[in-house]
Design an enzyme around this catalytic site. Structure first.
Site, PDB file in Angstrom:
ATOM      1  N   CYS A 389       0.767  -1.076   0.067  1.00  6.67           N
ATOM      2  CA  CYS A 389      -0.067   0.017  -0.031  1.00  6.67           C
ATOM      3  C   CYS A 389       0.960   1.095   0.036  1.00  6.67           C
ATOM      4  O   CYS A 389       2.026   1.170  -0.141  1.00  6.67           O
ATOM      5  CB  CYS A 389      -1.117  -0.034   1.106  1.00  6.67           C
ATOM      6  SG  CYS A 389      -0.168   0.274   2.639  1.00  6.67           S
ATOM      7  N   HIS A 557      -4.212   6.435   7.827  1.00  9.41           N
ATOM      8  CA  HIS A 557      -2.810   6.624   8.479  1.00  9.41           C
ATOM      9  C   HIS A 557      -2.245   7.345   7.311  1.00  9.41           C
ATOM     10  O   HIS A 557      -2.619   7.668   6.093  1.00  9.41           O
ATOM     11  CB  HIS A 557      -2.010   5.201   8.568  1.00  9.41           C
ATOM     12  CG  HIS A 557      -2.241   4.524   7.096  1.00  9.41           C
ATOM     13  ND1 HIS A 557      -3.235   3.634   6.787  1.00  9.41           N
ATOM     14  CD2 HIS A 557      -1.393   4.158   5.880  1.00  9.41           C
ATOM     15  CE1 HIS A 557      -3.112   2.958   5.705  1.00  9.41           C
ATOM     16  NE2 HIS A 557      -2.030   3.324   5.131  1.00  9.41           N
TER      17      HIS A 557
END
Length: 638
Positions: A389, A557
């Protein structure tokens, strides 16, 4: 049938392997720069004197772009592939030498000088490794690149350039002879089978492209851009399967037609030909008839059409050629359909799902994505799967944990890890990434097989991959001991330093997703996990790719560059009983993450396990007890 599907994979010669490798190298230099080629094509189609919107000023861009920009991009890309960033710079410098020393666009010269520049600087760097005195590294690096670059540029100007010009003139004369003799349709005898062997990109961008560009520079268009890109032959085969076949092939063909014809992904019809190799005659017949039609109508494109979609073909068709291009595609489709229909109907064979899967496996072997074969059947030797990611600490960590558990239960000896998309391990066999990040993942790990997903926890491709790996018998001979086992009977009475009960907020009122993310970020800041700058990095990350991972959970995040703003690993949980809208989905738990190293992965592993149980998630989305959420996610790991 099974024997024909296998195509004697074990008997493939080393020569063919070298040809495939060479073809992939050529296409690898061009494919990353297709956007620039299309830009040049649009400007050419619109603004040259014979274009759709003639403009003397704008048309001045055409010459410099084809003479300088495109060859330099190819040279840089080729150099970088061999020698990293320094190799890219040297490749561009070396390419400049052949550009200045030639009167034609130097695409072939760039394909030679780019990798050569990367190779030379790579060898030099290895030769001096560990021999440069401390403090002189930058001086040596810069002057070595400058001196070697000057030598290569002079070599390109004085030697390589003239050789390439001679070769190009010889090639041009041969092509003109073929065209004048009316034999160009026979090129399909070589082009169409080569496409099935996964040399389509090499042929289009490495061979036909440079010839077409030279022709287009002179007459404003070229038929050579249509030889490989014509979607008609593949469309005819798929149409025949959708009407006259049975089983899985018949059911899947209509969807494949849409992807092939509108999306331009020609590879999707290759398995259908491999399943019944006699159909190679259908695509050859379709290709040849299409080329003949293009010739009759004097049709051509202004630039390489990639991908080979009908949309791309029409976008790059100059004024006066639209009818000819459409006619060529239609004729190729019709001829391919007629021939394929005869063979499919006469085969008296129900093309079942097993046949199609075997054909796909054979195609994967030809493509080079499988790691080995035995008797033509895929032999899986996957050792490492990487979830990737943007930051490498949130969705990828949970996805990796989820698949890792499934792989252990299946008894497979495969390592599953996670990383940021920019730091994918080079020994990765399979890389799994979000659809919006797959292109970056491919560029950073070009040798791996790539799987593109939408949901890191419940995408159906996980089960498909697992079944494929199990079918490949990549199992442990001895029972694998679980490295991680969760003892759910252990009571947690003491706060974990990463997740604390005080950082779990329940019964919050629904807000905009970005406001919810900022709330999570502020709680991370307040708890001493991150600097305040990390909050905006979380918002930026959400703007790139949604952090909703399924099951009513989002894990916002920061982007990878924000790791410098993390003081220590920490997790906070916000519960919104009425949900937060993340696109078309609702998240009831927003889990803010700041991760340094692997400290936080243990909790993420538990979260991933919990998310598999919808009943537990519903309970956690409604409970007003922070401690219950805490005890569910923080269990003693032994």
């Amino acid at each position: 049938m099974e024997q024909s599907v296998r195509l004697n994979v074990d008997a493939k010669s080393g020569l063919k392997d070298r040809v495939q490798k060479f073809g992939k190298s050529l296409s690898g230099m061009v494919m990353p720069n297709i956007g620039a080629f299309i830009t040049w094509g649009f400007i050419t189609a619109l603004f040259i004197p014979t274009g759709w919107m003639p403009n003397e000023s704008f048309s001045k861009l055409v010459g410099p772009m084809i003479t300088y920009l495109l060859p330099l991009l190819i040279g840089y890309t080729g150099g970088k592939a061999v020698g990293g960033n320094r190799g890219g710079v040297l490749g561009a410098i070396a390419t400049m030498g052949v550009i200045v020393g030639a009167s034609i666009p130097m695409f072939i010269g760039a394909m030679i000088m780019g990798p050569l520049g990367g190779y030379v600087i790579n060898k030099f760097d290895k030769a001096i490794e560990g021999k440069v005195k401390s403090g002189f590294e930058m001086l040596v690096n810069n002057f070595s690149a400058g001196i070697i670059g000057a030598v290569l540029a002079l070599l390109g100007y004085s030697t390589i350039g003239p050789v390439v010009i001679s070769f190009s003139n010889l090639l041009k004369a041969g092509v003109e002879t073929i065209v004048n003799a009316g034999l160009l349709p026979l090129a399909s005898i070589f082009v169409e089978p080569a496409k099935i062997l996964f040399l389509n990109n090499a042929i289009n961008h490495g061979v036909l492209g440079p010839i077409g560009i030279e022709q287009a520079k002179t007459v404003g268009k070229s038929i050579f851009f249509l030889l490989e890109a014509n979607p008609g032959p593949g469309l005819g085969v798929l149409l025949a399967y959708s009407i006259f076949s049975k089983g899985m092939a018949k059911e899947s063909a209509p969807g494949a037609m849409i992807i092939h014809f509108l999306g331009g992904i020609h590879e999707i019809y290759f398995p259908y030909v491999l399943m019944n190799p006699i159909l190679i005659l259908a695509v050859i017949g379709g290709g040849a008839s299409g080329v003949l039609t293009f010739s009759i109508f004097n049709a051509g494109l202004v630039a390489t059409a990639s991908p080979g979609s009908i949309i791309a073909l029409l976008a790059l068709t100059p004024k006066g050629s639209t009818l000819g291009v459409l006619a060529g595609v239609a004729v190729a489709t019709f001829v391919s359909f007629i021939i394929a229909s005869i063979f499919i109907k006469s085969s008296n064979n129900s093309s079942n799902e097993n046949d199609l899967n075997k054909a796909r496996e054979a195609m994967q072997d030809l493509k080079g994505t499988t790691k080995g074969t035995t008797n033509g059947v895929m032999k899986t030797v996957v050792n490492k799967i990487v979830f990737s990611c943007d930051a490498g600490m949130g969705s990828s960590a949970m996805g990796a944990s989820n698949l890792r558990n499934k792989i252990k239960k299946a008894g497979l000896n495969i390592q599953v890890v996670n990383s940021s998309v920019d730091d994918i391990p080079q020994d990765a066999d399979i890389v799994i990434s979000h659809t919006r990040l797959t292109a970056r993942a491919i560029s950073n790990a070009p040798k791996a097989e790539h799987i593109s997903i939408e949901n890191f926890l419940s995408d159906p491709k996980f089960d498909q991959l697992l079944n494929r790996l199990k079918t490949g018998k990549n199992k442990l001979e001895n029972k694998v001991k679980d490295d991680v086992a969760v003892d759910s009977s252990v009571e947690v009475n003491k706060d974990n330093h990463i997740l604390m009960v005080s950082n779990i907020k329940t019964n919050l009122k629904s807000v905009d997703k970005f406001e919810a993310i900022r709330m999570a970020g502020e709680l991370l800041v307040k708890s001493g996990y991150v600097d305040e700058e990390y909050i905006e990095a979380m918002v930026e990350r959400e703007g790139l790719v949604s952090t909703y991972i399924g099951g009513g959970v989002a894990i916002p995040h920061g982007v990878s560059k924000a790791k410098e703003n993390i003081k220590k690993s920490g997790i906070v949980i916000l519960q919104f009983p009425e949900g937060i809208q993340f696109g078309n989905e609702k998240a009831y738990l927003v889990i803010g993450i700041a991760g340094v190293g692997n400290e936080h992965l243990e909790i993420l592993a538990n979260i991933a396990t919990v998310l598999e149980d919808e009943k537990i998630i519903k309970e956690l989305s409604r409970t007003s007890e922070s401690k219950k959420i805490y005890q569910t996610f923080v269990k003693k790991v032994v």
